[in-house]
Design a protein around this motif. Structure first.
Motif: not given
Length: 161
Positions: A77-89
């Motif tokens: 969660e970067l700030c309230s209501g904003i999220v960053h998703v990182t997925l490595i496969s």
């Protein structure tokens, strides 16, 4: 020339000067612009160094290509209501971007931007998400758990082939 200087000064956020713009001389305005440009340059250099350090860290954590079960899921969660998703496969156990977006939307998120790239035998997904309802937000631990489950399903589907 005066008009161009005024336009240039208008690009500087008002938080970088304390006095009203109208009370500043043209020379002072130009000084603020120069200071702001230097600050931006330093910030860019700092961010580039941070990016390089993170890339080195990721590369040092990447297993060899013989490890086809490798995956990383990070939901921050970067700030309230904003999220960053990182997925490595790994390429042979890749999760389709539309499935990742589906999970995010089911959990109350709206994808603002999404990208993926391939480096060697690894696939990197990066998503910026906003909560559809900012008061409710997004349960990051639940999103992370569901994305990890998607990776497990992709592995199992790969074994069946």
């Amino acid at each position: 020339m005066k008009s161009l200087c005024s336009k240039l000064f208008n690009l500087v956020p008002s938080s970088h000067y304390k006095i009203s713009k109208d009370l500043l001389s043209q020379q002072t305005q130009i000084s603020y612009v120069i200071a702001y440009i230097k600050e931006l340059k330093e910030r860019v250099e700092s961010l580039e160094k941070r990016k390089e350090a993170l890339q080195l860290q990721i590369h040092s954590q990447l297993p060899t290509s013989s490890d086809s079960t490798f995956s990383i899921v990070e939901v921050r969660e970067l700030c309230s209501g904003i999220v960053h998703v990182t997925l490595i496969s790994s390429v042979d156990r890749n999760v389709m971007l539309n499935k990742i977006i589906g999970v995010v939307e089911e959990e109350g998120g709206e994808v603002v931007s999404a990208s993926f790239s391939t480096l060697g035998d690894k696939v990197f997904h990066s998503l910026h998400i906003e909560a559809k309802i900012s008061r409710v937000g997004i349960e990051t631990s639940r999103v992370e758990k569901r994305l990890k489950h998607l990776i497990i399903e992709a592995r199992e589907d790969g074994r069946d082939k």
